[in-house]
Design a protein around this motif. Structure first.
Motif, PDB file in Angstrom:
ATOM      1  N   LEU A 113     -13.731 -13.349  -2.475  1.00 18.78           N
ATOM      2  CA  LEU A 113     -12.893 -12.258  -1.967  1.00 18.78           C
ATOM      3  C   LEU A 113     -11.686 -12.796  -1.194  1.00 18.78           C
ATOM      4  O   LEU A 113     -10.560 -12.309  -1.343  1.00 18.78           O
ATOM      5  N   PHE A 156      -4.900 -10.097 -11.529  1.00 20.74           N
ATOM      6  CA  PHE A 156      -4.249 -10.327 -10.249  1.00 20.74           C
ATOM      7  C   PHE A 156      -3.309 -11.528 -10.291  1.00 20.74           C
ATOM      8  O   PHE A 156      -2.255 -11.526  -9.650  1.00 20.74           O
ATOM      9  N   SER A 201      -6.974  -2.917 -12.054  1.00 24.11           N
ATOM     10  CA  SER A 201      -7.080  -3.569 -10.761  1.00 24.11           C
ATOM     11  C   SER A 201      -7.177  -2.568  -9.618  1.00 24.11           C
ATOM     12  O   SER A 201      -7.854  -2.827  -8.627  1.00 24.11           O
ATOM     13  N   PHE A 217      -7.945 -14.091  -2.325  1.00 28.12           N
ATOM     14  CA  PHE A 217      -6.706 -13.328  -2.361  1.00 28.12           C
ATOM     15  C   PHE A 217      -5.635 -13.982  -1.490  1.00 28.12           C
ATOM     16  O   PHE A 217      -4.438 -13.730  -1.655  1.00 28.12           O
ATOM     17  N   ALA A 224     -14.172  -2.583  -4.581  1.00 26.13           N
ATOM     18  CA  ALA A 224     -14.445  -3.695  -3.673  1.00 26.13           C
ATOM     19  C   ALA A 224     -14.252  -3.290  -2.215  1.00 26.13           C
ATOM     20  O   ALA A 224     -15.070  -3.635  -1.345  1.00 26.13           O
ATOM     21  N   LEU A 225     -13.181  -2.554  -1.926  1.00 24.54           N
ATOM     22  CA  LEU A 225     -12.931  -2.126  -0.543  1.00 24.54           C
ATOM     23  C   LEU A 225     -13.995  -1.144  -0.065  1.00 24.54           C
ATOM     24  O   LEU A 225     -14.432  -1.196   1.089  1.00 24.54           O
ATOM     25  N   PHE A 235     -11.455 -14.046  -7.571  1.00 27.18           N
ATOM     26  CA  PHE A 235     -11.942 -12.675  -7.478  1.00 27.18           C
ATOM     27  C   PHE A 235     -12.955 -12.262  -8.542  1.00 27.18           C
ATOM     28  O   PHE A 235     -14.115 -12.612  -8.456  1.00 27.18           O
ATOM     29  N   THR A 236     -12.545 -11.528  -9.591  1.00 27.38           N
ATOM     30  CA  THR A 236     -13.504 -10.865 -10.473  1.00 27.38           C
ATOM     31  C   THR A 236     -14.549 -11.815 -11.040  1.00 27.38           C
ATOM     32  O   THR A 236     -15.747 -11.638 -10.839  1.00 27.38           O
ATOM     33  N   ASP A 280      -8.531 -15.052 -12.021  1.00 36.82           N
ATOM     34  CA  ASP A 280      -8.489 -13.623 -12.317  1.00 36.82           C
ATOM     35  C   ASP A 280      -7.192 -13.303 -13.063  1.00 36.82           C
ATOM     36  O   ASP A 280      -6.103 -13.418 -12.502  1.00 36.82           O
ATOM     37  N   ILE A 324     -10.146  -2.859  -7.068  1.00 35.15           N
ATOM     38  CA  ILE A 324      -9.912  -3.032  -5.632  1.00 35.15           C
ATOM     39  C   ILE A 324     -10.552  -1.901  -4.841  1.00 35.15           C
ATOM     40  O   ILE A 324     -11.150  -2.119  -3.783  1.00 35.15           O
ATOM     41  N   GLY A 341     -16.953  -3.801  -8.682  1.00 38.21           N
ATOM     42  CA  GLY A 341     -16.503  -4.052  -7.322  1.00 38.21           C
ATOM     43  C   GLY A 341     -17.466  -3.476  -6.302  1.00 38.21           C
ATOM     44  O   GLY A 341     -17.790  -4.113  -5.295  1.00 38.21           O
TER      45      GLY A 341
END
Length: 433
Positions: free
Chosen positions: A395, A145, A12, A398, A19-20, A370-371, A142, A16, A305
């Motif tokens: 997204l 998470f 994860s 979360f 993704a960020l 998410f994923t 997901d 992450i 991501g």
């Protein structure tokens, strides 16, 4: 459970990070970001996205996006598929028998609820025709998470955490079927699936069953040992490549292409549970192969991501709202209603120490898409505004983490883990006194 914790911490974090990075890049330099995503590695080969030059000539384009989403993500789905296979096929599998019925029925609610909310919302805003194909996006949960938040909300020892894992893996199993059936990647040519089946059967007969048959009555198992030591997983990788290509030609998403090979691999007869720590000590080829994929899959998820989460904040639209509504409203309600129906009406019960109100809290945790939601969004809509808006919804799911923590406090879910309250005839969703 330690293996799952490692799974969350390692997989994860890179996911992450990818993704960020994508979000920052897409919102600061969108042109260069999209240039990277669609960067063409080669053109005109036998695999890749179909490309029409506008003059009636169709060819295939092998881009970075195709490399990650269609090719490399096959290894991620193979890891998830392995857990599903063990849970369903082995005699003591987690998804077999009466113990799995309540989570499975709750999973059905976690599918029906989001789809209903999503489609009703799309109809209500007058964009049903545009958004309808994204109905499966909010059905995803997901695993990594959700497990992380589940531990925070319920506590590590709460039976709801194990319930959540069963639900999430069943959710992913249904999601794989949905991807295969409802989201073809081109003109369907199902005859190619015979090639995939043939590859799986052939590799099973030649490199699994035949050596074991030749070893009957021989305690040292010379043939099986030779195949294991000399050939290892190579025959299965070759069969997997054939199966992947067959899925690609069949018009079914090739990221699912390794799944038919999993049952063909030698595996232990015992299922210790979903991502159980004890599997580390299993030396069958299936578990050993999963362990060897661990590090590569971490970086594959970083790439996933990076390739898929790069949406501009201005992309928020109707699809964002529908995906979020499906996840944040449809998931909790669907899981609570169907889980309660299974536990009370069908008298299947809940695990000892789990209250009926925990089903609603668990549904909030499972609302983190998410994923897989990102993955489904990328195949449900063509590249453009609607796909970006749907991805933004995935997204923003979360936000279910915060909702879960609040719900857990209201219904005193963590207290249930400490007191080990026996499952009883609790009704409704009234917060505990």
């Amino acid at each position: 459970m330690s293996k799952i914790w490692d799974f969350v911490e390692e997989y994860s974090i890179l996911l992450i990070a990818g993704a960020l990075t994508a979000l920052f890049w897409a919102n600061t330099s969108p042109e260069s970001y999209h240039h990277l995503v669609h960067f063409e590695l080669f053109h005109g080969g036998p695999i890749g996205h179909l490309h029409d030059d506008g003059h009636g000539h169709v060819s295939r384009s092998f881009t970075l996006h195709f490399l990650v989403n269609d090719l490399l993500m096959a290894f991620f789905f193979a890891v998830a598929g392995k857990e599903v296979w063990e849970a369903v096929a082995l005699k003591n599998g987690s998804l077999r028998g009466k113990k799995a019925l309540t989570p499975l029925i709750a999973t059905a609610g976690g599918m029906i609820g989001p789809v209903t909310i999503y489609l009703l919302g799309a109809f209500a805003v007058g964009k049903f025709a545009i958004l309808a194909n994204g109905w499966a996006i909010p059905t995803a949960t997901d695993i990594a998470f959700s497990y992380l938040i589940g531990r925070i909300v319920f506590g590590a020892g709460h039976p709801a955490v194990g319930f959540l894992l069963l639900l999430a893996i069943a959710d992913d199993a249904v999601g794989l079927v949905i991807l295969a059936i409802f989201y073809p990647q081109g003109e369907l040519a199902p005859e190619w699936l015979l090639v995939s089946i043939a590859a799986a059967v052939l590799v099973y007969l030649l490199f699994n069953k035949l050596p074991r048959r030749m070893d009957r009555g021989k305690q040292d198992r010379p043939n099986s040992t030779w195949v294991r030591k000399k050939l290892s997983w190579w025959p299965y990788l070759i069969a997997g490549a054939v199966s992947w290509f067959a899925f690609h030609k069949a018009g079914i998403h090739p990221a699912l292409g390794l799944l038919p090979i999993i049952p063909a691999m030698p595996h232990a007869d015992v299922d210790y549970g979903i991502f159980a720590a004890e599997e580390v000590h299993q030396n069958d080829l299936l578990n050993v192969s999963e362990h060897s994929l661990k590090r590569p899959v971490e970086f594959i998820l970083f790439g996933f991501g990076l390739m898929n989460a790069g949406v501009e904040f201005s992309s928020v639209g109707a699809a964002t709202t529908m995906v979020l509504a499906g996840l944040l409203i449809g998931k909790p309600l669907g899981i609570w209603l169907m889980g309660s129906f299974a536990a009370k009406t069908l008298k299947l019960g809940l695990p000892e120490g789990m209250k009926q109100s925990d089903l609603f809290v668990l549904g909030c945790v499972a609302a983190i898409g998410f994923t897989v939601s990102l993955f489904v969004a990328s195949v449900a809509f063509p590249a453009g505004a609607v796909q970006d808006a749907a991805k933004m919804g995935a997204l923003l799911s979360f936000g279910a983490a915060g909702m879960s923590i609040v719900a857990g406090i209201l219904f005193k879910s963590k207290q249930g883990a400490d007191t080990k309250t026996a499952a009883g005839p609790e009704t409704g969703l009234e917060p505990a006194e």
